[in-house]
Design an enzyme around this catalytic site. Structure first.
Site, short mmCIF file in Angstrom:
data_model
loop_
_atom_site.label_atom_id
_atom_site.label_comp_id
_atom_site.label_asym_id
_atom_site.label_seq_id
_atom_site.Cartn_x
_atom_site.Cartn_y
_atom_site.Cartn_z
N ASP A 89 -33.55 -73.24 -12.39
CA ASP A 89 -33.04 -74.16 -13.39
C ASP A 89 -33.61 -73.68 -14.72
O ASP A 89 -34.63 -73.02 -14.74
CB ASP A 89 -33.57 -75.55 -13.03
CG ASP A 89 -32.99 -76.63 -13.91
OD1 ASP A 89 -31.79 -76.56 -14.19
OD2 ASP A 89 -33.75 -77.51 -14.32
N ASP A 123 -37.47 -78.16 -12.12
CA ASP A 123 -38.59 -78.97 -12.61
C ASP A 123 -38.46 -80.42 -12.19
O ASP A 123 -39.29 -81.25 -12.54
CB ASP A 123 -38.67 -78.88 -14.13
CG ASP A 123 -37.46 -79.48 -14.81
OD1 ASP A 123 -36.43 -79.63 -14.13
OD2 ASP A 123 -37.55 -79.82 -16.00
N ASP A 131 -32.43 -82.61 -10.78
CA ASP A 131 -32.01 -81.58 -9.82
C ASP A 131 -32.39 -81.86 -8.37
O ASP A 131 -32.31 -80.97 -7.54
CB ASP A 131 -32.40 -80.17 -10.27
CG ASP A 131 -33.83 -80.10 -10.75
OD1 ASP A 131 -34.61 -80.98 -10.37
OD2 ASP A 131 -34.14 -79.17 -11.50
P1 ADP Z 1 -30.89 -78.10 -17.50
O1 ADP Z 1 -29.93 -77.64 -16.48
O2 ADP Z 1 -30.97 -77.14 -18.63
O3 ADP Z 1 -32.24 -78.43 -16.94
P2 ADP Z 1 -30.02 -80.92 -17.61
O4 ADP Z 1 -29.11 -80.95 -16.45
O5 ADP Z 1 -31.31 -81.67 -17.50
O6 ADP Z 1 -30.29 -79.45 -18.16
O7 ADP Z 1 -29.22 -81.48 -18.87
C1 ADP Z 1 -28.08 -80.79 -19.30
C2 ADP Z 1 -27.68 -81.18 -20.69
O8 ADP Z 1 -27.37 -82.57 -20.72
C3 ADP Z 1 -28.75 -80.97 -21.71
O9 ADP Z 1 -28.71 -79.67 -22.25
C4 ADP Z 1 -28.35 -82.00 -22.77
O10 ADP Z 1 -27.34 -81.47 -23.58
C5 ADP Z 1 -27.77 -83.12 -21.96
N1 ADP Z 1 -28.73 -84.21 -21.69
C6 ADP Z 1 -29.24 -84.56 -20.50
N2 ADP Z 1 -30.08 -85.61 -20.62
C7 ADP Z 1 -30.15 -85.90 -21.94
C8 ADP Z 1 -30.87 -86.87 -22.75
N3 ADP Z 1 -31.71 -87.76 -22.21
N4 ADP Z 1 -30.65 -86.87 -24.08
C9 ADP Z 1 -29.83 -85.97 -24.63
N5 ADP Z 1 -29.14 -85.06 -23.95
C10 ADP Z 1 -29.28 -85.00 -22.64
MG MG Z 2 -33.48 -79.55 -15.81
#
Ligand code: ADP
Ligand code: MG
Length: 611
Positions: free
Chosen positions: A316, A508, A512
């Site tokens: 991730d 992390d 996920d």
């Molecule tokens: P990654 O796969 O990079 O770990 P996530 O699945 O956690 O990312 O989140 C994907 C995207 O969703 C982030 O890049 C962001 O744009 C958006 N996002 C998720 N949670 C939040 C939040 N609490 N506030 C703002 N944006 C969020």
């Molecule tokens: Mg993440």
């Protein structure tokens, strides 16, 4: 040495002396058999009893049974000294075996010696020692230098350095002061700390770790299951072959009855599968225990075995490959001053634990009070919504804006862009950036050194950022703008593909948990983090140091190598001595030696897995 070991040793010594006397005494006939029967019963009564009890319970073919028919058979053909010798030898071997097993179990138990015994509860200005279970959330406890922190909490007074080595394997102490969170199980090194307890003991870090490790031994590896199945078929086959060996040559080929019976008995003694039955589970136990000492918690021997076969590692991005500590680069708003936009975002984001949310809250000069915000709803992979002073505010990526009916222009910059809108208008965008963790490059090359053929990154973030990180780390592939469900779909495709990939997913724990569960081996980082991730993961890393991933793979391979060595060694020696026995070239004592000797060597080899 414990009391049982001492008692057994004395019993063995007395029997040995009695045996010597019996051999030296000039008696004959009835007296002679009694003279040998005495040491035999003294040294072997427990084996005889176990064999009888197991037969009554329907477990006929075990090692006790083999020893009993071999020795009783020796008595029957007037080989008295040999019968006693065999039992004596077997008990000496068992004695060493128990000593070795006990020693390795104790060293694993001491690794896990993180359970706190008491807490110093601060009540009405006075301290009293209570058991950690009695402390409630919000209570204040006092931790002196040298003591274990008994419960999770936040420091309200004092500063100190903590050793988390029992939890994370990290050898450097970390400095903590007022406002910092502390995890139970770490050891206070220097100063007196007052801690406000934030979780009951049953949900504390230390209890969760202990539960993980204790349940780890219940998940049996395929090779372990193989051994117990193997023993179930092997022993009857051996007994049958021994019977054939005893009966067929004298009956059809004019052999000597006593001679062939003797050979068959030796054949039986050597065939005991105990070396395998003991050493294989012990090796897995050692592998898991040794890894947990380094802050790698493997939830079972089956996961250890799968991990050893890994050829694809999927990471991730946010919080795993990158630090997950975003900093705000710039803010653009057509309608509001930058600080106001940030406050509005922080109002909603204070309810999220996403790294982006944390950065926004930390940078906002004013964060509106929590009770001003209602109807908060986090949409995984999109962002978060909430009503601030009865006005709906959405904070998140372009996908979230689209679902609200806005089409913001994405600036052509390699930043993570978080947009805001309310139910009438688009409010602006916050640009954030995150950096790749130190040492990730090394981790990637170590993984390649281990023969991992595919290293992939998945992210919900923008294409531009994903490609930049993937290029910087020279990954084989990346997939951007994924929703949590897309990540699961990708993982399913990868694990089901015809190429027989064994896929490790490292995350992390933010959004996920489903992917962790879907992969062949799910590794969650920062074990003190999300509960759902710890639940779903097969391996939990106690901190977020990525170099533990290749370490975990390396360790599991080493453990499996030791298991294979032991299987090959034990079967090899046994097969050899069995052949010798069948052709009349082995003595009974050699057979016993082959059996217990192999067991003891295999056990010592198994203990290497701990290192
Ligand atoms: P990654 O796969 O990079 O770990 P996530 O699945 O956690 O990312 O989140 C994907 C995207 O969703 C982030 O890049 C962001 O744009 C958006 N996002 C998720 N949670 C939040 C939040 N609490 N506030 C703002 N944006 C969020
Ligand atoms: Mg993440």
């Amino acid at each position: 040495m414990n009391r049982r070991a001492k008692k057994d040793l004395i019993r063995i010594l007395i029997s040995a002396i009695l045996l010597m006397l019996a051999i030296l005494s000039p008696v004959n006939g009835w007296f002679r058999s009694t003279a040998f029967l005495l040491p035999y019963l003294l040294v072997g009564y427990d084996i005889l009893w176990k064999a009888v009890r197991n037969i009554l319970h329907g477990h006929v073919f075990d090692e006790n049974f083999l020893m009993v028919i071999a020795t009783v058979g020796a008595f029957a053909i007037d080989e008295y000294p040999e019968a006693v010798f065999v039992m004596l030898f077997y008990q000496v071997g068992e004695w060493f075996q128990r000593l070795a097993v006990g020693k390795s179990r104790r060293s694993i138990a001491s690794l896990m010696d993180i359970r706190p015994d008491y807490a110093n509860l601060l009540r009405d200005g006075a301290l009293c020692k209570v058991s950690p279970e009695e402390v409630a959330i919000g209570d204040l406890i006092c931790v002196n230098p040298g003591e274990k922190i008994p419960l999770d909490g936040v420091i309200t007074d004092g500063s100190s350095s903590l050793s988390t080595s029992a939890l994370t394997g990290e050898s450097l102490p970390c400095d903590v002061s007022i406002g910092d969170e502390v995890a139970s199980g770490s050891v206070n090194i220097s100063g007196v700390l007052t801690v406000r307890v934030s979780r009951p003991f049953t949900e504390s870090t230390v209890v969760k770790i202990l539960e993980l490790v204790e349940s780890a031994t219940e998940n049996k590896a395929k090779s372990e299951q193989f051994i117990s199945k193997f023993a179930r078929y092997y022993t009857p086959v051996v007994v049958l072959s021994a019977a054939v060996l005893a009966i067929v040559p004298p009956l059809f080929f004019n052999g000597d009855w006593a001679e062939w019976l003797h050979r068959a008995l030796i054949f039986l003694v050597v065939s005991c599968p105990c070396a395998l039955v003991i050493s294989v589970p012990l090796t897995f136990f050692g592998g898991i225990g040794g890894a947990s000492k380094k802050g790698i918690l493997i939830k079972g021997a089956n996961h250890l075995e799968t991990l050893a076969k890994a050829n694809t590692v999927v990471f991730d991005k946010t919080g795993t490959l990158t630090k997950g500590e975003f900093s705000i680069v710039s803010i653009d708003s057509p309608v509001l001053p930058a600080q106001e936009l940030l406050s509005l975002a922080a109002a909603v984001e204070q309810f999220s634990s996403h790294p982006i949310a944390k950065a926004i809250c930390n940078s906002a000069a004013i964060v509106p009070a929590r009770d001003k915000v209602t109807h908060v709803e986090e949409v995984a992979g999109h962002g978060i919504k909430g009503a601030v002073d009865h006005q709906v505010i959405c904070v998140g990526n372009r996908k979230l804006m689209q679902s609200c009916g806005f089409q913001p222009q994405e600036a052509n910059r390699s930043t993570t862009q978080i947009h805001l809108c309310d139910d009438r208008q688009y409010l602006g965008v916050i640009h954030l950036s995150d950096t790749v963790k130190e040492g990730v490059n090394d981790t990637v090359s170590t993984l390649r050194g281990l023969g991992i053929s595919q290293i992939v990154m998945l992210t919900g973030d923008r294409q531009e950022i994903a490609s930049q990180v993937a290029e910087e780390l020279q990954l084989d592939a990346y997939h951007a703008q994924l929703l949590p469900a897309d990540k699961v779909a990708y993982m399913t495709e990868l694990t089901k593909s015809k190429k027989r990939n064994t896929v490790v997913f490292v995350g992390d724990g933010m959004n996920d948990a489903p992917v962790l569960a879907r992969s062949d081996v799910g590794i969650a980082m920062g074990g003190i983090g999300s509960d759902a991730a710890i639940e779903a993961a097969d391996v939990v890393l106690m901190d977020d140091d990525l170099c533990k991933v290749p370490q975990a793979i390396g360790r599991s391979r080493r453990t499996l190598r030791i298991v294979r060595q032991n299987i090959a060694f034990a079967l090899g020696v046994k097969l050899l001595v069995m052949m010798l026995a069948a052709f009349g070239h082995a003595f009974m004592w050699q057979a016993v030696f082959a059996d217990v000797g192999v067991s003891v060597i295999a056990i010592f080899n198994a203990m290497r897995a701990l290192k």
